[in-house]
Design an enzyme around this catalytic site. Structure first.
Site, PDB file in Angstrom:
ATOM      1  N   HIS A 412       0.821  -1.204   0.000  1.00 51.27           N
ATOM      2  CA  HIS A 412       0.000   0.000   0.000  1.00 51.27           C
ATOM      3  C   HIS A 412       0.863   1.265   0.000  1.00 51.27           C
ATOM      4  O   HIS A 412       0.639   2.204  -0.770  1.00 51.27           O
ATOM      5  CB  HIS A 412      -0.935  -0.003   1.214  1.00 51.27           C
ATOM      6  CG  HIS A 412      -1.844   1.172   1.280  1.00 51.27           C
ATOM      7  ND1 HIS A 412      -1.486   2.333   1.914  1.00 51.27           N
ATOM      8  CD2 HIS A 412      -3.074   1.378   0.756  1.00 51.27           C
ATOM      9  CE1 HIS A 412      -2.471   3.214   1.798  1.00 51.27           C
ATOM     10  NE2 HIS A 412      -3.448   2.652   1.106  1.00 51.27           N
ATOM     11  N   ARG A 510      38.668   7.655 -12.326  1.00 46.90           N
ATOM     12  CA  ARG A 510      40.025   7.462 -11.813  1.00 46.90           C
ATOM     13  C   ARG A 510      40.033   7.609 -10.291  1.00 46.90           C
ATOM     14  O   ARG A 510      39.844   8.707  -9.763  1.00 46.90           O
ATOM     15  CB  ARG A 510      40.960   8.476 -12.449  1.00 46.90           C
ATOM     16  CG  ARG A 510      40.994   8.425 -13.973  1.00 46.90           C
ATOM     17  CD  ARG A 510      41.953   9.482 -14.510  1.00 46.90           C
ATOM     18  NE  ARG A 510      41.947   9.526 -15.960  1.00 46.90           N
ATOM     19  CZ  ARG A 510      41.147  10.320 -16.675  1.00 46.90           C
ATOM     20  NH1 ARG A 510      40.285  11.122 -16.053  1.00 46.90           N
ATOM     21  NH2 ARG A 510      41.204  10.325 -17.984  1.00 46.90           N
ATOM     22  N   ARG A 558      38.002   2.563 -11.930  1.00 50.11           N
ATOM     23  CA  ARG A 558      39.252   1.807 -12.015  1.00 50.11           C
ATOM     24  C   ARG A 558      39.905   1.784 -10.640  1.00 50.11           C
ATOM     25  O   ARG A 558      40.091   2.830 -10.020  1.00 50.11           O
ATOM     26  CB  ARG A 558      40.184   2.467 -13.040  1.00 50.11           C
ATOM     27  CG  ARG A 558      41.497   1.713 -13.262  1.00 50.11           C
ATOM     28  CD  ARG A 558      42.360   2.417 -14.293  1.00 50.11           C
ATOM     29  NE  ARG A 558      42.832   3.713 -13.802  1.00 50.11           N
ATOM     30  CZ  ARG A 558      43.455   4.624 -14.569  1.00 50.11           C
ATOM     31  NH1 ARG A 558      43.635   4.381 -15.854  1.00 50.11           N
ATOM     32  NH2 ARG A 558      43.853   5.754 -14.057  1.00 50.11           N
ATOM     33  N   GLU A 659      45.788  -2.909 -21.718  1.00 51.99           N
ATOM     34  CA  GLU A 659      46.844  -1.924 -21.973  1.00 51.99           C
ATOM     35  C   GLU A 659      48.219  -2.570 -22.091  1.00 51.99           C
ATOM     36  O   GLU A 659      49.214  -1.867 -22.254  1.00 51.99           O
ATOM     37  CB  GLU A 659      46.847  -0.891 -20.844  1.00 51.99           C
ATOM     38  CG  GLU A 659      46.880  -1.504 -19.450  1.00 51.99           C
ATOM     39  CD  GLU A 659      46.526  -0.508 -18.344  1.00 51.99           C
ATOM     40  OE1 GLU A 659      46.633   0.708 -18.586  1.00 51.99           O
ATOM     41  OE2 GLU A 659      46.156  -0.963 -17.256  1.00 51.99           O
ATOM     42  N   GLY A 680      43.228   0.769 -22.782  1.00 50.31           N
ATOM     43  CA  GLY A 680      44.007   1.940 -22.370  1.00 50.31           C
ATOM     44  C   GLY A 680      44.999   2.233 -23.469  1.00 50.31           C
ATOM     45  O   GLY A 680      46.122   1.716 -23.457  1.00 50.31           O
ATOM     46  N   SER A 681      44.570   3.024 -24.438  1.00 57.27           N
ATOM     47  CA  SER A 681      45.356   3.163 -25.671  1.00 57.27           C
ATOM     48  C   SER A 681      46.705   3.836 -25.435  1.00 57.27           C
ATOM     49  O   SER A 681      47.647   3.628 -26.205  1.00 57.27           O
ATOM     50  CB  SER A 681      44.561   3.920 -26.737  1.00 57.27           C
ATOM     51  OG  SER A 681      44.166   5.184 -26.273  1.00 57.27           O
ATOM     52  N   ASN A 682      46.816   4.628 -24.367  1.00 60.34           N
ATOM     53  CA  ASN A 682      48.104   5.289 -24.112  1.00 60.34           C
ATOM     54  C   ASN A 682      49.185   4.265 -23.773  1.00 60.34           C
ATOM     55  O   ASN A 682      50.231   4.191 -24.425  1.00 60.34           O
ATOM     56  CB  ASN A 682      47.964   6.298 -22.962  1.00 60.34           C
ATOM     57  CG  ASN A 682      47.007   7.426 -23.313  1.00 60.34           C
ATOM     58  OD1 ASN A 682      46.740   7.679 -24.488  1.00 60.34           O
ATOM     59  ND2 ASN A 682      46.501   8.101 -22.308  1.00 60.34           N
ATOM     60  N   ASP A 683      48.926   3.477 -22.722  1.00 66.40           N
ATOM     61  CA  ASP A 683      49.919   2.468 -22.334  1.00 66.40           C
ATOM     62  C   ASP A 683      50.060   1.389 -23.402  1.00 66.40           C
ATOM     63  O   ASP A 683      51.168   0.907 -23.671  1.00 66.40           O
ATOM     64  CB  ASP A 683      49.526   1.823 -21.001  1.00 66.40           C
ATOM     65  CG  ASP A 683      49.957   2.670 -19.812  1.00 66.40           C
ATOM     66  OD1 ASP A 683      50.515   3.766 -20.035  1.00 66.40           O
ATOM     67  OD2 ASP A 683      49.713   2.255 -18.660  1.00 66.40           O
ATOM     68  N   CYS A 730      39.321   3.929 -23.492  1.00 67.58           N
ATOM     69  CA  CYS A 730      39.261   5.103 -22.625  1.00 67.58           C
ATOM     70  C   CYS A 730      40.430   6.054 -22.851  1.00 67.58           C
ATOM     71  O   CYS A 730      40.736   6.875 -21.988  1.00 67.58           O
ATOM     72  CB  CYS A 730      39.170   4.691 -21.161  1.00 67.58           C
ATOM     73  SG  CYS A 730      40.517   3.634 -20.589  1.00 67.58           S
TER      74      CYS A 730
END
Length: 791
Positions: A412, A510, A558, A659, A680-683, A730
């Protein structure tokens, strides 16, 4: 035969005034069928007379009277036992043959009238006392969907009769002062709408009392999941005068309740390509609004309606309508002097429960244990009680929010609160502690009814609702994309600011930012000095800000990924951190989490995640493991997480940062332990090319667009997708290089997470690329790939 003596009546023989004969639902369906020009699935209703005939012929009145003699409804164990015996007694009796034959014959005639042999129907309970001004039994009796066959219909009618004696219904009748044997029940047997979408509709804004617009909520599948709050429906606002659509809020939906072809219903996953689609066409929205206007004009009051769209012909049907008697006494808060409220920044959880009606408010608690004290309840207080009943409605209308010890999504308190637009939390006892014994009377609290949490003190005042025209005026169109566009975020304090961006959630939160901005101290140092709770509480608070701002959109956090040199900068870090010649490739990410020297600190991170998900009720939080060098590490870390109560499941996903080349090469083995990947395209670029992008001597070699990097990414997507895993990215590359974004989408990437300042650009870019891909497929004249991207 006079209506009062009939065992069965067709909808077009019933009217609104026939509540005593056929109950609220059945009489309302009759009124709509007989007097309002709106599409209503046809059917018939057994009457209160039929119910009483069944009970008299079988001697059930005497049996039930004996069973309930001396029942104390406040003794929950006794209530449960007695009600179960009553229901079983009803089910054990065979329905009189003449009544069975009458129902079977009407079912056959219903099929003939609609041109279907053995049609599927819904059997809806309709109590003769429901929808009366002083006795609303909303949601107390049962409904059975997608049933067919005369024998089954008879059985379901009997089950409806038995549902008149659920624990909840008996409790409420007792508290309301109704005689259990005076109440009767009708069963409405109505043609089943094969709803591909369904929902509810109001001719007044139940949160504000504004009656200029019609509010429509809709979701895929049958409407029960909307009513129960199982899914977040789309919201459409339609101008009542012109039937023009004022505002549309389309929400993602991953599950739905559907009818099974051979009867009954089941929960299924919504196909990915439909999860973010608008549930109704604009034309259907306007059709529903027209129906709502007709119904309101006929009844002469605000209305609450249920509707469905049949998958067979896309036709809109009205399934139920009842008066919405909410806003006659609501606008009384102005003029009363307001007390000075003491605001706190601490988030101390007092109790948790089920989020029955969403909203965030703060105010003064008024605990009421005895209905005789209802008159003491004041406008704008927060009502805390064991459970509401129909005679509590006047107090509920004055409440700023409601919290109960007992109840579920269809009790209710839940139903009435949703109708009133009042934030409501129910069932606190089932989640640990009863609100009435835990929350002191007269204190200030903050209610987060969106997630089912009550906090001590006033944390934040409720925000004023923005006028719809402001939202529309500020709206910038962003085409829907099959590729989800997530956002990267560091500072939790910016979450509220960026929540309005057209992103699908946070693809990378992060955690390191919380450490450097709020905590400042090394986790092992805090453990050493006996303050581990500081890690848990402050991490949880930072994560909460983001999850709450973005809800219900997902947030993927992360876990900590400091290098040892960065950890050393935290207070006390010198004692625990090694001096590494190459910290970038040293003790970081997953390698720390299972290390005996750091494992206790990682467990604190897991505890913070649990606190956000369980104490704060923010189930949109998922996690990601960074820099995981091999499969064994992944297995160890996910086991530690599971030991800490963080096991992968339907509403909790574990991602892996992809990565390191090993993440790509061994993706078929990593798949076993994760739900998806975020590149993680940077690493990854640095490690594939062996090139430090921060080293000026070789930085000219660093390029995410390098063929080796692109081959690795495409390979990962193919291997992950084979096992049903998702892949995101990312790094900055998709928003910096349009051709790289095109490569990712053509490779089948599921999502891309970019910085806040590029969300809008990337959203539009992805839409253009997807449209180009569709055009190329249509014409067969698209540009061919000039490089071999296969590994």
């Amino acid at each position: 035969m006079e209506k009062e003596k009939a065992f069965l009546l067709w909808f077009d023989q019933l009217e609104r005034k026939d509540v005593a004969i056929a109950g609220g639902k059945s009489s309302s369906l009759g009124e709509l069928t007989s007097h309002v020009d709106v599409p209503v699935p046809y059917g018939f209703a057994t009457t209160a007379c039929a119910y009483r005939y069944f009970f008299e012929k079988t001697g059930l009145y005497e049996k039930i009277e004996a069973l309930i003699a001396g029942l104390d409804v406040d003794n929950s164990a006794q209530l449960r036992e007695v009600c179960a015996k009553v229901r079983q007694a009803i089910m054990d009796e065979e329905m009189p043959q003449d009544l069975q034959d009458m129902i079977a014959q009407a079912y056959k005639e219903l099929g003939e009238k609609v041109g279907q042999a053995d049609p599927f129907v819904a059997v809806r309970s309709s109590a003769t006392a429901e929808d009366l001004p002083d006795a609303s039994f909303a949601g107390q009796q049962d409904t059975y969907l997608n049933v067919k066959g005369a024998e089954t219909i008879v059985a379901k009618v009997k089950e409806c009769y038995a549902s008149c004696f659920t624990d909840r219904a008996v409790y409420y009748r007792e508290k309301q002062g109704f005689d259990h044997l005076d109440v009767a029940l009708s069963a409405a047997v109505q043609m089943m709408v094969f709803s591909k979408a369904a929902g509810v509709m109001f001719t007044v804004n139940v949160a504000t009392g504004d009656d200029k617009n019609i509010l429509i909520e809709g979701a895929w599948g049958l409407g029960e999941y909307v009513v129960q709050g199982t899914v977040t429906p789309d919201n459409y606002t339609v101008n009542k005068a012109t039937c023009e659509i004022v505002e549309k809020n389309v929400n993602a939906q991953d599950i739905k309740l559907i009818r099974k072809a051979d009867g009954d219903c089941e929960e299924v996953v919504v196909p990915l390509d439909e999860q973010n689609e608008q549930k109704l066409t604009d034309e259907q929205i306007k059709q529903l609004a027209e129906c709502a206007k007709k119904i309101e004009a006929h009844y002469g009051c605000y209305m609450d309606m249920e509707w469905g769209v049949d998958e067979r012909d896309n036709k809109v049907y009205i399934l139920q309508a009842r008066p919405e008697t909410v806003w006659s006494r609501r606008n009384k808060e102005n003029g009363a002097p307001k007390e000075e409220k003491k605001v706190t920044t601490d988030r101390k959880v007092i109790v948790k429960g089920l989020p029955a009606s969403p909203g965030n408010v703060a105010g003064r608690v008024h605990v009421i244990l005895d209905p005789s004290h209802i008159d003491e309840f004041k406008e704008g207080e927060i009502l805390v009680t064991e459970m509401t009943a129909p005679d509590w409605v006047p107090a509920m209308k004055k409440a700023k929010a409601i919290v109960t010890d007992s109840g579920g999504m269809t009790c209710h308190a839940s139903i009435v609160s949703r109708e009133l637009g009042i934030p409501c939390i129910v069932g606190t006892k089932s989640r640990g502690e009863a609100a009435t014994t835990t929350i002191p009377d007269g204190i200030d609290v903050t209610i987060d009814a969106t997630h089912g949490v009550v906090y001590e003190g006033i944390i934040e005042e409720p925000k004023a609702e923005q006028p719809a025209q402001q939202v529309v005026a500020a709206a910038e169109y962003f085409p829907p994309t099959g590729t989800k566009i997530y956002m990267n975020l560091g500072d939790p304090e910016l979450a509220e600011k960026y929540a309005t961006l057209p992103c699908d959630g946070i693809g990378l939160m992060r955690e390191e930012f919380i450490w450097t901005t709020y905590i400042h101290e090394h986790p092992l140092y805090l453990i050493k000095i006996g303050q581990p709770e500081k890690v848990v509480d402050q991490l949880a608070e930072g994560i909460r800000q983001v999850c709450q701002a973005m809800a219900p959109r997902p947030v993927t956090m992360r876990f900590s990924d400091f290098k040892s040199s960065e950890y050393r900068d935290l207070k006390g870090g010198d004692e625990f951190e090694p001096n590494e010649p190459s910290a970038l490739l040293g003790w970081r990410g997953a390698s720390r989490y299972y290390d005996p020297k750091y494992i206790e600190a990682f467990k604190l991170e897991c505890m913070a995640v649990r606190k956000v998900r369980e104490e704060f009720g923010l189930k949109n939080l998922n996690v990601m493991i960074p820099f995981c060098r091999n499969v064994e590490e992944c297995e160890k870390v996910t086991k530690i997480m599971a030991d800490c109560g963080l096991s992968r499941g339907k509403d909790f996903k574990v991602w892996l940062m992809a990565e390191i080349p090993s993440n790509i090469i061994l993706a078929d083995q990593f798949n076993k332990f994760v739900d998806g990947y975020s590149i993680g395209s940077n690493d990854l670029t640095m490690l594939v090319l062996g090139c430090d992008r921060d080293n000026d001597t070789v930085s000219h070699i660093y390029d995410e667009r390098n063929l080796a990097v692109r081959r690795a990414i495409r390979h990962l997507i193919e291997v992950a997708h084979k096992d049903g895993k998702t892949v995101s990215i990312c790094g900055q590359a998709p928003s910096v290089y349009p051709e790289f974004c095109e490569f990712l989408i053509k490779s089948g990437i599921d999502s891309m997470s970019v910085n806040p300042d590029t969300v809008k650009f990337t959203k539009k870019l992805a839409a253009q690329i997807e449209q180009r891909i569709m055009m190329d497929a249509l014409t067969g004249k698209g540009r061919q790939e000039v490089e071999d991207l296969n590994w």
